[in-house]
Scaffold this motif. Structure first.
Motif, mmCIF file in Angstrom:
data_model
loop_
_atom_site.group_PDB
_atom_site.id
_atom_site.type_symbol
_atom_site.label_atom_id
_atom_site.label_comp_id
_atom_site.label_asym_id
_atom_site.label_seq_id
_atom_site.Cartn_x
_atom_site.Cartn_y
_atom_site.Cartn_z
ATOM 1 N N GLU A 126 0.862 -0.981 -0.022
ATOM 2 C CA GLU A 126 0.007 -0.080 0.022
ATOM 3 C C GLU A 126 0.769 1.407 0.016
ATOM 4 O OE1 GLU A 126 -0.325 -2.587 2.084
ATOM 5 O OE2 GLU A 126 -2.313 -3.404 1.701
ATOM 6 N N ARG A 127 1.923 1.205 0.747
ATOM 7 C CA ARG A 127 2.837 2.449 0.852
ATOM 8 C C ARG A 127 3.606 2.514 -0.495
ATOM 9 N NH1 ARG A 127 6.048 4.986 4.433
ATOM 10 N NH2 ARG A 127 5.340 3.744 6.316
ATOM 11 N N LEU A 151 -2.908 5.274 7.463
ATOM 12 C CA LEU A 151 -3.541 4.953 8.828
ATOM 13 C C LEU A 151 -5.065 5.074 8.570
ATOM 14 C CD1 LEU A 151 -4.104 4.285 11.861
ATOM 15 C CD2 LEU A 151 -3.394 6.705 12.390
ATOM 16 N N TYR A 152 -5.184 5.999 7.691
ATOM 17 C CA TYR A 152 -6.611 6.459 7.228
ATOM 18 C C TYR A 152 -6.905 5.191 6.303
ATOM 19 C CZ TYR A 152 -10.299 9.315 4.475
ATOM 20 O OH TYR A 152 -11.397 10.040 4.116
ATOM 21 N N LEU A 153 -6.366 4.584 5.536
ATOM 22 C CA LEU A 153 -6.596 3.571 4.734
ATOM 23 C C LEU A 153 -6.960 2.268 5.638
ATOM 24 C CD1 LEU A 153 -6.813 1.991 1.916
ATOM 25 C CD2 LEU A 153 -4.367 1.664 2.202
ATOM 26 N N ALA A 154 -6.014 2.016 6.528
ATOM 27 C CA ALA A 154 -6.358 0.923 7.393
ATOM 28 C C ALA A 154 -7.657 1.045 8.218
ATOM 29 C CB ALA A 154 -5.265 0.735 8.411
ATOM 30 N N GLU A 155 -8.117 2.332 8.653
ATOM 31 C CA GLU A 155 -9.253 2.574 9.316
ATOM 32 C C GLU A 155 -10.472 2.440 8.414
ATOM 33 O OE1 GLU A 155 -9.794 3.183 12.906
ATOM 34 O OE2 GLU A 155 -7.667 2.336 12.782
ATOM 35 N N ALA A 159 -7.347 17.183 3.855
ATOM 36 C CA ALA A 159 -6.977 17.962 5.172
ATOM 37 C C ALA A 159 -5.527 17.007 5.869
ATOM 38 C CB ALA A 159 -8.284 17.578 5.840
ATOM 39 N N THR A 160 -5.771 15.828 5.350
ATOM 40 C CA THR A 160 -4.678 15.097 6.031
ATOM 41 C C THR A 160 -3.085 15.474 5.647
ATOM 42 O OG1 THR A 160 -5.979 13.117 6.171
ATOM 43 C CG2 THR A 160 -3.800 12.712 6.252
ATOM 44 N N VAL A 161 -3.209 16.034 4.471
ATOM 45 C CA VAL A 161 -1.649 16.496 3.774
ATOM 46 C C VAL A 161 -1.620 18.035 3.616
ATOM 47 C CG1 VAL A 161 -1.522 14.265 2.584
ATOM 48 C CG2 VAL A 161 -2.631 16.352 1.377
ATOM 49 N N LEU A 162 -2.685 18.687 4.034
ATOM 50 C CA LEU A 162 -2.511 20.180 4.019
ATOM 51 C C LEU A 162 -3.013 20.812 5.529
ATOM 52 C CD1 LEU A 162 -3.970 21.070 0.555
ATOM 53 C CD2 LEU A 162 -1.572 21.282 1.190
ATOM 54 N N LEU A 197 4.636 13.586 -1.659
ATOM 55 C CA LEU A 197 4.034 13.333 -0.351
ATOM 56 C C LEU A 197 5.323 13.228 0.863
ATOM 57 C CD1 LEU A 197 1.273 10.723 -0.964
ATOM 58 C CD2 LEU A 197 0.926 13.103 -0.282
ATOM 59 N N GLU A 198 4.991 14.022 1.632
ATOM 60 C CA GLU A 198 5.947 13.955 2.869
ATOM 61 C C GLU A 198 5.698 12.875 3.755
ATOM 62 O OE1 GLU A 198 5.925 17.602 5.108
ATOM 63 O OE2 GLU A 198 6.646 18.745 3.571
ATOM 64 N N GLU A 199 6.811 12.459 4.325
ATOM 65 C CA GLU A 199 6.710 10.987 4.906
ATOM 66 C C GLU A 199 5.592 10.914 6.041
ATOM 67 O OE1 GLU A 199 7.241 7.030 5.959
ATOM 68 O OE2 GLU A 199 8.229 8.415 4.218
ATOM 69 N N GLU A 200 5.419 12.056 6.806
ATOM 70 C CA GLU A 200 4.542 12.226 7.684
ATOM 71 C C GLU A 200 3.005 12.099 7.163
ATOM 72 O OE1 GLU A 200 3.010 15.177 11.420
ATOM 73 O OE2 GLU A 200 4.766 15.530 10.274
ATOM 74 N N ALA A 201 2.759 13.021 5.934
ATOM 75 C CA ALA A 201 1.684 12.807 5.465
ATOM 76 C C ALA A 201 1.255 11.316 4.880
ATOM 77 C CB ALA A 201 1.545 13.666 4.091
ATOM 78 N N LEU A 202 2.486 10.631 4.271
ATOM 79 C CA LEU A 202 2.227 9.160 3.667
ATOM 80 C C LEU A 202 1.544 8.159 4.914
ATOM 81 C CD1 LEU A 202 2.580 7.397 1.351
ATOM 82 C CD2 LEU A 202 4.876 6.907 2.077
#
Length: 219
Positions: A4-5, A29-33, A93-96, A19-24
């Motif tokens: 997935e990564r 985590l979003y995908l898993a949830e 929102a997750t990346v911005l 995509l920065e590592e933190e955003a990735l």
């Protein structure tokens, strides 16, 4: 989550998105949830493979990033109409974190999921409006710099729906599968509407066509 990564990072790269590592990490985590919750409530089609989820939901949502990044010197507030499981608003929102987001979603189970994700991802830039979009009118006209909605309605229906929230400075970003849907929007009685920008591209793995059109209105 290695596959997935790789799909998420490689797909974003093919779309010209860094995509920065933190955003990735937050997106994974979003995908898993999403996958976990989808076993209990119907957020997306149950038989959707994770590879398809990444492309048609996450990467498709990220295609709006350039429009927001180009104007990041000014405060921005995006309204996502009919956000559902958070596409595109919560993905963006997750990346911005510097941009404000309002997710309008009237369905209670989806609202529960969105609020759970906002807490899980520790997002401080996002609110959920748990009613139909009409409940935002007219007291919030001009509050949003951008308005979008994914698979809510075709432009001829979507633009009149959001018209009471639009000021001359507001940009409506239409997410479409083909340019033919733009043919008559400048003649809609809810206008006058003006097409300010059109960008066409293909999703990175399936090559499915996508169109992003930025539309403005004159009062």
């Amino acid at each position: 989550m290695k596959t997935e990564r790789l799909l998420l990072s490689k797909g974003a790269e093919r779309l010209g998105i860094d995509l920065e590592e933190e955003a990735l990490e937050r997106l994974l985590l979003y995908l898993a949830e999403l996958v976990k919750w989808n076993r209990r409530i119907n957020l997306i089609a149950r038989d959707t493979r994770e590879e398809q989820i990444i492309e048609t939901h996450f990467l498709d949502s990220l295609t709006l990033l350039p429009f927001l990044l180009e104007q990041r010197q000014a405060p921005q507030h995006l309204l996502d109409v009919g956000s559902g499981a958070g596409f595109p608003g919560l993905v963006l929102a997750t990346v911005l974190p510097e941009v404000r987001f309002t997710l309008a979603e009237p369905r209670a189970k989806r609202v529960s999921f969105l609020r759970h994700l906002i807490r899980t991802l520790r997002l401080t830039n996002t609110e959920v409006h748990a009613e139909r979009i009409e409940a935002l009118m007219p007291d919030r006209q001009g509050c949003f710099t951008h308005i979008t909605g994914r698979a809510v309605a075709e432009p001829a229906l979507f633009l009149p729906l959001v018209r009471p929230l639009v000021s001359p400075e507001t940009r409506v970003v239409l997410m479409l599968a083909r340019t033919e849907l733009l043919a008559s929007i400048e003649q809609l009685p809810s206008g006058p509407w003006h097409i300010l920008d059109i960008r066409t591209f293909n999703l990175p793995f399936s090559a499915a066509s996508r169109v992003l059109a930025v539309v403005g209105a004159c009062l």
